[in-house]
Design a protein around this motif. Structure first.
Motif, PDB file in Angstrom:
ATOM      1  N   LYS A 677      -5.703   2.897  20.819  1.00 39.09           N
ATOM      2  CA  LYS A 677      -5.560   4.158  20.077  1.00 39.09           C
ATOM      3  C   LYS A 677      -5.109   3.952  18.632  1.00 39.09           C
ATOM      4  CE  LYS A 677      -4.629   7.502  23.795  1.00 39.09           C
ATOM      5  NZ  LYS A 677      -5.065   6.725  24.940  1.00 39.09           N
ATOM      6  N   THR A 678      -4.712   2.724  18.272  1.00 43.76           N
ATOM      7  CA  THR A 678      -4.208   2.471  16.923  1.00 43.76           C
ATOM      8  C   THR A 678      -4.968   1.313  16.284  1.00 43.76           C
ATOM      9  OG1 THR A 678      -2.509   0.998  17.835  1.00 43.76           O
ATOM     10  CG2 THR A 678      -1.893   3.303  17.439  1.00 43.76           C
ATOM     11  N   TRP A 679      -4.912   1.267  14.960  1.00 42.45           N
ATOM     12  CA  TRP A 679      -5.505   0.147  14.232  1.00 42.45           C
ATOM     13  C   TRP A 679      -4.813   0.004  12.881  1.00 42.45           C
ATOM     14  CZ3 TRP A 679      -9.829   0.120  10.369  1.00 42.45           C
ATOM     15  CH2 TRP A 679      -9.922   1.345   9.686  1.00 42.45           C
ATOM     16  N   ILE A 680      -5.051  -1.148  12.231  1.00 42.73           N
ATOM     17  CA  ILE A 680      -4.448  -1.425  10.935  1.00 42.73           C
ATOM     18  C   ILE A 680      -5.339  -0.848   9.834  1.00 42.73           C
ATOM     19  CG2 ILE A 680      -3.679  -3.212   9.336  1.00 42.73           C
ATOM     20  CD1 ILE A 680      -1.984  -3.031  11.818  1.00 42.73           C
ATOM     21  N   LYS A 681      -4.762   0.009   9.027  1.00 41.13           N
ATOM     22  CA  LYS A 681      -5.483   0.663   7.929  1.00 41.13           C
ATOM     23  C   LYS A 681      -4.983   0.092   6.604  1.00 41.13           C
ATOM     24  CE  LYS A 681      -8.004   3.952   5.939  1.00 41.13           C
ATOM     25  NZ  LYS A 681      -9.474   3.995   5.996  1.00 41.13           N
ATOM     26  N   VAL A 682      -5.903  -0.289   5.731  1.00 43.06           N
ATOM     27  CA  VAL A 682      -5.519  -0.841   4.425  1.00 43.06           C
ATOM     28  C   VAL A 682      -6.188  -0.035   3.324  1.00 43.06           C
ATOM     29  CG1 VAL A 682      -5.227  -3.152   5.399  1.00 43.06           C
ATOM     30  CG2 VAL A 682      -7.422  -2.520   4.384  1.00 43.06           C
ATOM     31  N   GLY A 683      -5.743  -0.283   2.104  1.00 42.93           N
ATOM     32  CA  GLY A 683      -6.291   0.434   0.954  1.00 42.93           C
ATOM     33  C   GLY A 683      -7.443  -0.297   0.308  1.00 42.93           C
ATOM     34  N   ASP A 684      -7.684   0.026  -0.961  1.00 41.92           N
ATOM     35  CA  ASP A 684      -8.770  -0.593  -1.712  1.00 41.92           C
ATOM     36  C   ASP A 684      -8.288  -1.943  -2.227  1.00 41.92           C
ATOM     37  OD1 ASP A 684     -10.738  -1.359  -3.529  1.00 41.92           O
ATOM     38  OD2 ASP A 684     -11.231   0.719  -4.025  1.00 41.92           O
ATOM     39  N   GLU A 685      -8.535  -2.978  -1.438  1.00 40.28           N
ATOM     40  CA  GLU A 685      -8.036  -4.303  -1.771  1.00 40.28           C
ATOM     41  C   GLU A 685      -8.743  -4.898  -2.979  1.00 40.28           C
ATOM     42  OE1 GLU A 685      -5.512  -6.211  -0.463  1.00 40.28           O
ATOM     43  OE2 GLU A 685      -4.947  -4.322   0.481  1.00 40.28           O
ATOM     44  N   VAL A 686      -9.992  -4.530  -3.213  1.00 41.77           N
ATOM     45  CA  VAL A 686     -10.718  -5.084  -4.349  1.00 41.77           C
ATOM     46  C   VAL A 686     -10.100  -4.596  -5.649  1.00 41.77           C
ATOM     47  CG1 VAL A 686     -12.933  -5.157  -5.547  1.00 41.77           C
ATOM     48  CG2 VAL A 686     -12.859  -5.354  -3.064  1.00 41.77           C
ATOM     49  N   ASP A 687      -9.951  -3.273  -5.810  1.00 39.65           N
ATOM     50  CA  ASP A 687      -9.374  -2.736  -7.039  1.00 39.65           C
ATOM     51  C   ASP A 687      -7.911  -3.147  -7.198  1.00 39.65           C
ATOM     52  OD1 ASP A 687     -11.732  -1.587  -7.715  1.00 39.65           O
ATOM     53  OD2 ASP A 687     -11.190   0.455  -7.123  1.00 39.65           O
ATOM     54  N   LYS A 688      -7.176  -3.203  -6.091  1.00 38.49           N
ATOM     55  CA  LYS A 688      -5.765  -3.580  -6.147  1.00 38.49           C
ATOM     56  C   LYS A 688      -5.604  -4.990  -6.706  1.00 38.49           C
ATOM     57  CE  LYS A 688      -3.379  -2.537  -2.560  1.00 38.49           C
ATOM     58  NZ  LYS A 688      -2.787  -2.578  -1.192  1.00 38.49           N
ATOM     59  N   ASN A 689      -6.435  -5.924  -6.220  1.00 40.02           N
ATOM     60  CA  ASN A 689      -6.310  -7.299  -6.691  1.00 40.02           C
ATOM     61  C   ASN A 689      -6.870  -7.462  -8.101  1.00 40.02           C
ATOM     62  OD1 ASN A 689      -5.270  -9.243  -4.434  1.00 40.02           O
ATOM     63  ND2 ASN A 689      -6.589  -7.782  -3.383  1.00 40.02           N
ATOM     64  N   LYS A 690      -7.893  -6.661  -8.446  1.00 38.50           N
ATOM     65  CA  LYS A 690      -8.385  -6.677  -9.826  1.00 38.50           C
ATOM     66  C   LYS A 690      -7.272  -6.251 -10.776  1.00 38.50           C
ATOM     67  CE  LYS A 690     -13.340  -5.658  -9.303  1.00 38.50           C
ATOM     68  NZ  LYS A 690     -14.375  -4.617  -9.542  1.00 38.50           N
ATOM     69  N   HIS A 691      -6.583  -5.185 -10.378  1.00 35.06           N
ATOM     70  CA  HIS A 691      -5.502  -4.661 -11.220  1.00 35.06           C
ATOM     71  C   HIS A 691      -4.390  -5.686 -11.387  1.00 35.06           C
ATOM     72  CE1 HIS A 691      -2.913  -1.685 -13.059  1.00 35.06           C
ATOM     73  NE2 HIS A 691      -1.945  -2.021 -12.202  1.00 35.06           N
ATOM     74  N   ALA A 773     -31.201  -5.751  -4.307  1.00 40.45           N
ATOM     75  CA  ALA A 773     -30.445  -4.630  -3.755  1.00 40.45           C
ATOM     76  C   ALA A 773     -29.659  -5.088  -2.528  1.00 40.45           C
ATOM     77  CB  ALA A 773     -31.382  -3.489  -3.377  1.00 40.45           C
ATOM     78  N   TYR A 774     -28.484  -4.525  -2.359  1.00 48.65           N
ATOM     79  CA  TYR A 774     -27.605  -4.948  -1.265  1.00 48.65           C
ATOM     80  C   TYR A 774     -26.867  -3.735  -0.706  1.00 48.65           C
ATOM     81  CZ  TYR A 774     -23.802  -4.432  -4.653  1.00 48.65           C
ATOM     82  OH  TYR A 774     -22.925  -3.912  -5.570  1.00 48.65           O
ATOM     83  N   TYR A 775     -26.166  -3.938   0.375  1.00 46.73           N
ATOM     84  CA  TYR A 775     -25.321  -2.896   0.959  1.00 46.73           C
ATOM     85  C   TYR A 775     -24.100  -3.556   1.579  1.00 46.73           C
ATOM     86  CZ  TYR A 775     -27.677  -4.340   5.292  1.00 46.73           C
ATOM     87  OH  TYR A 775     -28.182  -5.066   6.341  1.00 46.73           O
ATOM     88  N   CYS A 776     -23.032  -2.790   1.741  1.00 48.17           N
ATOM     89  CA  CYS A 776     -21.762  -3.327   2.254  1.00 48.17           C
ATOM     90  C   CYS A 776     -21.098  -2.333   3.185  1.00 48.17           C
ATOM     91  CB  CYS A 776     -20.790  -3.630   1.108  1.00 48.17           C
ATOM     92  SG  CYS A 776     -21.294  -4.941  -0.013  1.00 48.17           S
ATOM     93  N   ASN A 777     -20.222  -2.871   4.038  1.00 48.08           N
ATOM     94  CA  ASN A 777     -19.302  -2.048   4.816  1.00 48.08           C
ATOM     95  C   ASN A 777     -17.963  -2.093   4.078  1.00 48.08           C
ATOM     96  OD1 ASN A 777     -17.319  -1.093   6.652  1.00 48.08           O
ATOM     97  ND2 ASN A 777     -18.650  -1.584   8.377  1.00 48.08           N
ATOM     98  N   LYS A 778     -17.719  -1.080   3.295  1.00 45.03           N
ATOM     99  CA  LYS A 778     -16.561  -1.075   2.408  1.00 45.03           C
ATOM    100  C   LYS A 778     -15.256  -1.224   3.170  1.00 45.03           C
ATOM    101  CE  LYS A 778     -14.437   1.801  -1.221  1.00 45.03           C
ATOM    102  NZ  LYS A 778     -14.578   3.074  -1.976  1.00 45.03           N
ATOM    103  N   GLU A 779     -15.119  -0.484   4.245  1.00 44.00           N
ATOM    104  CA  GLU A 779     -13.885  -0.501   5.025  1.00 44.00           C
ATOM    105  C   GLU A 779     -13.616  -1.876   5.613  1.00 44.00           C
ATOM    106  OE1 GLU A 779     -12.119   2.948   7.773  1.00 44.00           O
ATOM    107  OE2 GLU A 779     -13.763   1.869   8.732  1.00 44.00           O
TER     108      GLU A 779
END
Length: 1221
Positions: A677-691, A773-779
């Protein structure tokens, strides 16, 4: 005053103390001893009953061994540090909403499937327009037209099939191909600029109707290319014509699985499921075989071949049965007598086998009784399916006979032509008649049976006519569909294997399963006033394949989590996608019934205690899915098995499912009821590390890491030109691109899809995608980067903290540590440096699938059941290959970060160490006498000390050869006693997809020597074989007909059960080998048949160990001591081997179930009555049908074919006579 108070307080304290001390005794006297969850009585707690000296001694051994293992585990995995890192980086624990999750998944999968249907609609629309406006010039076509032939066009000087000598003059018709290997098409050499054409051997490509179709369909290349460029995930596209030709894109040479190239190419698109199901929808068929005395000899042989050909055209959506009739009516398969059974491969093969065994017919034919019996069977289904209220019912009777003796009009008047009065009815059952033989009478009567009942009459004189005559029923049934001329309902097939897939030689991780969608195309020439052809016929079927793997990738497996999974169920309750679906059998070949495995055969609920008797819960779940309902079922108790069905645990699961729009399928997900019923949720790691100016590629340094090979992180749409040796190399390229300022996360199918049913919104000119052209699973990408950051700190270069740590690790021979995360990342590190091995394989090459690994699943289950800091220890099952020359013990531990009062599974840490060192350390510890000779030490012969895991497999035993084997095989009495005492729970698990090897039987050599005529028989058969071989090389049938001994190695979605084990004609031997062949019979190929297997597995119940403080004694069982090894899933069992015991041997190995009252496949008959949903949008009746169809003409005699069949028949019977010797 104060003295009095002090005395009162003292008295009160004494009374209170006495009460507290006596309370347990009072409760015990009043309530009796406590009971266990299994109904037995527990031992008194240690506070009330002292442990025996022997029990304490064993307890000290277990504690010391467990403490050392736990210290080793903590030091080497650094589990606490990893856990702290999740807290340091602010990992959020969030609840998962199963209802929202299934809605999101079905929406994503639905968009993907809608694109496939749109592509097929574009092919169908183009085909109808081109065909209607095409002007055919036969003179030009026969002299100048060329095309890409899948069989005869050459590539680098080679073709898939050689032209016959008398066809060599037409070689100019076949253009040379220019092919290149394409990753998207499984590295097959293809041409994505063109399509190519397959023409079966029984169709001549210079026949005018065939040549016309090949010529006009060439214009479909434009739409093929457009579809592929706008959706590069499209698999094979094709158009199958009613003439038998198949145009497929991209162009490729035909993949030919025939052992003998001289056999006829029997692949015919009109017999493929995507074609038949699209054209005829669902069918209820009763086949009547004339078994009277006139049907002897060649006619019976042709009749058997005709029925086989009919059955080849059925699919899983059809129901049928076969009766033979003479003076009475008898079912071909007795247990199927009064029921229509589903046309699964195994049921079809059952009927084929029964028909092949029919002996010479006799008596007279009572066709009236046979028709009456068939109508009664169909009438039951007609009523139950409410066919009088709908037009979705297709019912037919197929008559195979050499003539009729009487008038059957009364039967038709009662069932088919009635008005409801006097017990009559109008069932609209079609009648198809197949008249066999050349010398026939009363042709008109049998023709009228078909013509007056919306059927078709065929006169079959020779074997070469069977194939084409049988397929004519398809156009007849499709007539109402063509006449309505508005809707083009899509039809989805059940699962099948891609034609280019070879399970014996493939290196793919999973079998290449596909589903197909087909859309009918109509030939509207009958509408033209000047048309010479007034038949409403099907032009063909447009289709495309969809890999089941593509559906699986869209089900968000990372979000379902460990021990969660997705599945897809058809309208028949069959699974297309399920983790327990095993399409490849134990013989390395495709399981014969892989595409008709029922949902109840792969889901094992705890309430199902008997094989083939599913409980109410599983039937309710199945019923809702079959009926296309969106529902959820929670807290369902299941037998959760894993590790190749060797380990089991009673778990609770939540089921969520919803229909996939515009398909007959229902998609479901399963999640554990507790930790799911639970899982680990994270934020936008790409932008966070860029910043923070951190390059995310730095989290993926080195080579000792893997990502889940089946999950999509980021991927190019066009695989060709973007080939990568590993998924890790592909990920690295995208990680570098993510650091760019213009980086985006595009989805694979981002745009809103139009309603498929709205033809005005059909978009056949979609924007094409660029080469890069490409596609990703952002989450998933963000979660992966987060996991890499959390684990990166600990997986650099290993350094010992101190000398004691080094000595501890060396003592147990620990060599490697690892971590695997919920995002599919697996890291590993060598403690003493990487060791080169002969196979050049290391930990990451054997364990790539993270949450799907056995040690990952076990660690999560251990945390869930024990909720401690324990580690799970296991060794390879003795049947599994070793990863190293030294047997390793794998230890794993689950990390559950906590946040806001909730916890979620984040990763599993672990390590591997030497089983030999563990063995040595264990016996060093247990060689110490802790109780002054109250108990023999483990190195003595008086006791057998064994360390077993939570499923009772031996991890350490005095006999090294027992490692990895089941404890009950050596101490069956002790294992049975532990089950009786509730220490272990025994759980029955059933395998309904097994294959059992049948030992071949062959006559003894002595028997042959007793018969001098045996040599003459063998010589005769050799002469016949030589004659046939040379005869085959002459194309004596214009249409390339099959030979007398018809071998149908059809590469079909629905392969007959027996075909997978049948041998094709062998390659002709050299003349010098013939003498040896006569005297040396070849070794028969092993035959495997479907069967049901049963395994008794065991699961530890830790709570039952509480209070066991002495020898466990059970009558006729050796006394034993048992202690749980702390911080682990292990038990220490000490057995007194000097005491006598009963001879008991238990096993977890699967055994064949032989307790059924009936034989295979009759014990599965009840499955034919499970809930099923008929295919919708079937067109079975049209008021103008009689104006635009015909019901067959009397066949003309082929004088050129008369002499040769008679000669073959004579040879056939002579050969049979000699073979009986």
């Amino acid at each position: 005053m104060f003295g009095t108070c002090e005395k009162l307080m003292t008295h009160f304290a004494v009374i209170l103390t006495a009460f507290l001390v006596s309370q347990p005794l009072l409760l015990l006297l009043i309530c009796g001893p406590p009971t266990t969850p299994h109904g037995g009585t527990t031992h008194l707690s240690p506070m009330l009953v002292h442990a025996s000296a022997a029990d304490e001694a064993v307890g000290k051994w277990a504690t010391q061994f467990g403490d050392e293992l736990y210290l080793l585990a903590q030091k080497i995995t650094k589990s606490q540090q990893v856990k702290e890192k999740y807290k340091e980086y602010n990992a959020r624990v969030e609840l998962k909403n199963g209802t929202e999750l299934i809605q999101s998944i079905t929406a994503n999968v639905g968009k993907m499937l809608a694109r496939k249907m749109e592509a097929v609609r574009c092919i169908q629309e183009k085909a109808e327009i081109v065909n209607e406006n095409f002007e055919f010039n036969q003179t030009y076509a026969e002299s100048n037209f060329t095309y890409y032939s899948s069989k005869y066009s050459t590539f680098n000087g080679n073709s898939s099939e050689q032209l016959e000598p008398n066809e060599a003059e037409y070689s100019y018709m076949y253009r040379d191909m220019q092919l290149n290997p394409d990753t998207h098409f499984y590295n097959i050499s293809v041409d994505t600029e063109h399509s190519s054409v397959h023409v079966p051997s029984n169709v001549w490509d210079r026949k005018s109707t065939v040549l016309r179709t090949i010529q006009w369909s060439e214009q479909l290349d434009e739409v093929f290319r457009q579809n592929y460029q706008s959706d590069p995930a499209l698999s094979w596209q094709y158009f199958g014509s009613d003439t038998g030709i198949l145009r497929h894109y991209p162009a490729a040479q035909w993949t030919d699985s025939r052992t003998n190239k001289l056999d006829a190419d029997t692949y015919d698109c009109r017999k493929r499921s995507w074609y038949i199901e699209t054209a005829t929808c669902s069918k209820d068929i009763v086949i009547l075989l004339d078994y009277s005395g006139s049907m002897t000899g060649h006619r019976l042989h042709v009749a058997k071949f005709t029925i086989r050909s009919i059955l080849d055209s059925f699919s899983n959506n059809d129901f049928f049965t076969i009766f033979r009739y003479s003076n009475n009516v008898t079912g071909i398969v007795p247990c199927f007598k009064d029921a229509l059974v589903q046309a699964t491969p195994e049921n079809i093969e059952t009927f084929n086998s029964a028909i092949a065994k029919l002996k010479d017919p006799k008596d007279y034919a009572n066709l009236t009784e046979a028709y009456d019996y068939a109508f009664q069977i169909l009438r039951n289904y007609y009523i139950n399916r409410r066919c009088n209220e709908t037009t979705n019912c297709n019912q037919a009777i197929m008559l195979v006979t050499d003539g009729v003796a009487g008038n059957t009009t009364e039967v038709f008047e009662q069932y088919n032509w009635g008005n409801g009065e006097n017990g009559t009815s109008r069932m609209n059952v079609r009648i198809f008649t197949y008249l066999l033989g050349k010398e026939v009478t009363k042709v008109r009567e049998i023709q009228l049976m078909a013509c007056m009942n919306r059927g078709y009459y065929s006169h079959v004189q020779t074997l070469d006519e069977v194939h084409e005559e049988v397929l004519k029923y398809v156009d007849v049934i499709a007539t109402p569909l063509v006449l309505q001329d508005v809707q083009h309902p899509p039809t989805w097939t059940h699962a099948f294997t891609d034609k280019t897939y070879d399970p014996l030689n493939s290196t793919e991780r999973r079998p290449r399963l596909m589903i197909a969608v087909g859309v009918p195309a109509f030939d509207r020439s009958y509408c033209h006033e000047n048309s010479t052809n007034r038949r409403a016929r099907l032009l063909g079927v447009a289709g495309t394949d969809v890999p089941v793997e593509d559906i699986d990738k869209l089900t968000l497996p990372y979000k379902l989590g460990v021990n969660g999974y997705s599945f897809v169920v058809s309208n028949n309750g069959y699974v297309l996608l399920h983790p327990d679906l095993r399409p490849i059998g134990s013989n390395g070949k495709m399981n014969p019934n892989y595409n008709s495995i029922d949902f109840t055969e792969v889901e094992h609920l705890f309430e199902d205690q008997s094989p083939r008797e599913p409980g109410e819960s599983i039937l309710n779940i199945r019923r809702a899915m079959v009926n296309h309902e969106a529902k959820e079922f929670k807290d369902i108790s299941v037998k959760f098995h894993y590790d190749k069905m060797r380990r089991v645990s009673e778990e609770k699961q939540d089921y969520f499912f919803a229909p996939l729009p515009n398909t007959p399928f229902t998609l479901g997900i399963v999640m554990p009821s507790d930790y799911g019923k639970t899982w680990i949720k994270v934020g936008d790691e790409v932008d966070k590390n860029k910043h923070m100016k951190v390059n995310i590629s730095e989290f993926f340094i080195g080579e000792n890491w893997k990502v889940h090979p089946d999950w999509v992180y980021c991927k190019y749409h066009y695989l060709e030109g973007h080939e990568f040796k590993t998924p890790e190399a592909e990920l690295r390229e995208f990680l570098e691109k993510m650091m760019r300022l213009d980086w985006k996360f595009p989805e694979q199918y981002a745009e809103e899809e139009s309603d498929f049913d709205d033809k005005d919104d059909l978009n056949c000119g979609r924007k094409t995608l660029g080469d890069d052209a490409y596609y990703c699973n952002k989450e998933l990408v963000h979660l992966l980067i987060f996991d890499a950051k959390v684990t990166n700190f600990s997986y650099g270069e290993w350094k010992f903290e101190n000398e004691q740590e080094r000595q501890l690790i060396e003592k147990f021979g620990a060599t490697l540590r690892f971590v695997a995360t919920m995002s599919g990342l697996t890291r590993w590190q060598f403690i003493f440096g990487e060791v080169e091995v002969d196979t050049d394989q290391e930990f990451g090459d054997y364990h790539t699938t993270a949450i799907d690994e056995t040690w990952y699943k076990s660690a999560i289950l251990q945390h869930h059941q024990d909720n401690t800091e324990s580690f799970v220890y296991s060794v390879k099952h003795y049947n599994d290959p070793l990863e190293d020359s030294d047997l390793k013990v794998t230890a794993s531990h689950a990390i559950f970060p906590r946040d806001g009062g909730k916890e979620a599974p984040a990763c599993v840490v672990g390590f591997q160490f030497s089983q030999t060192r563990m063995y040595e350390r264990f016996f060093n510890i247990t060689a110490v006498d802790n109780c002054n000779n109250c108990l023999p030490i483990c190195t003595d012969d008086d006791v057998d000390c064994v360390v077993i895991d939570n499923n009772a497999y031996i991890v350490v035993g005095q006999n090294l050869n027992t490692t990895g084997k089941f404890f009950g095989e050596f101490h069956g009495d002790v294992m049975a006693a532990m089950v009786e005492k509730g220490i272990f729970q025994s759980i029955e698990v059933y395998d309904f997809q097994a294959l059992c090897k049948e030992e071949p039987t062959s006559p003894s050599d002595g028997h042959s020597l007793l018969h001098p005529l045996k040599l003459l028989s063998l010589t005769w058969k050799w002469l016949i074989a030589q004659l046939f071989w040379h005869y085959q090389r002459v194309q004596w049938w214009a249409d390339g007909a099959p030979f007398m001994e018809y071998i149908d190695n059809i590469e079909d979605e629905y392969v007959a059960v027996g075909d997978s084990n049948s041998q094709s004609a062998a390659k002709p031997k050299e003349d010098g080998d013939d003498g040896d062949a006569i005297f040396q019979a070849p070794e028969p190929e092993p035959k495997y048949t479907p069967c049901d297997m049963q395994s008794t597995l065991y699961s530890l119940q830790p709570e039952s160990l509480v209070g066991i403080n002495d020898y466990v004694t059970v009558p006729s069982t050796r006394p034993f001591l048992v202690k749980k090894i702390p911080y682990s899933n292990l038990l220490l069992v000490v057995v007194n081997v000097l005491m006598p015991s009963r001879n008991v041997r238990l096993t977890t190995e699967p055994t064949r179930i032989t307790s059924y009252e009936s034989a295979y496949p009759c014990y599965k008959l009840n499955m034919s009555f499970y809930e099923r949903r008929r295919i919708e949008e079937c067109f079975t009746v049209h008021e103008n049908e009689q104006n635009f169809t015909y019901c067959g003409n009397a066949s003309r005699l082929r004088l050129t074919a008369q002499l040769l069949p008679l000669t073959i028949i004579l040879m056939f019977y002579l050969t049979r006579c000699f073979m009986r010797i």
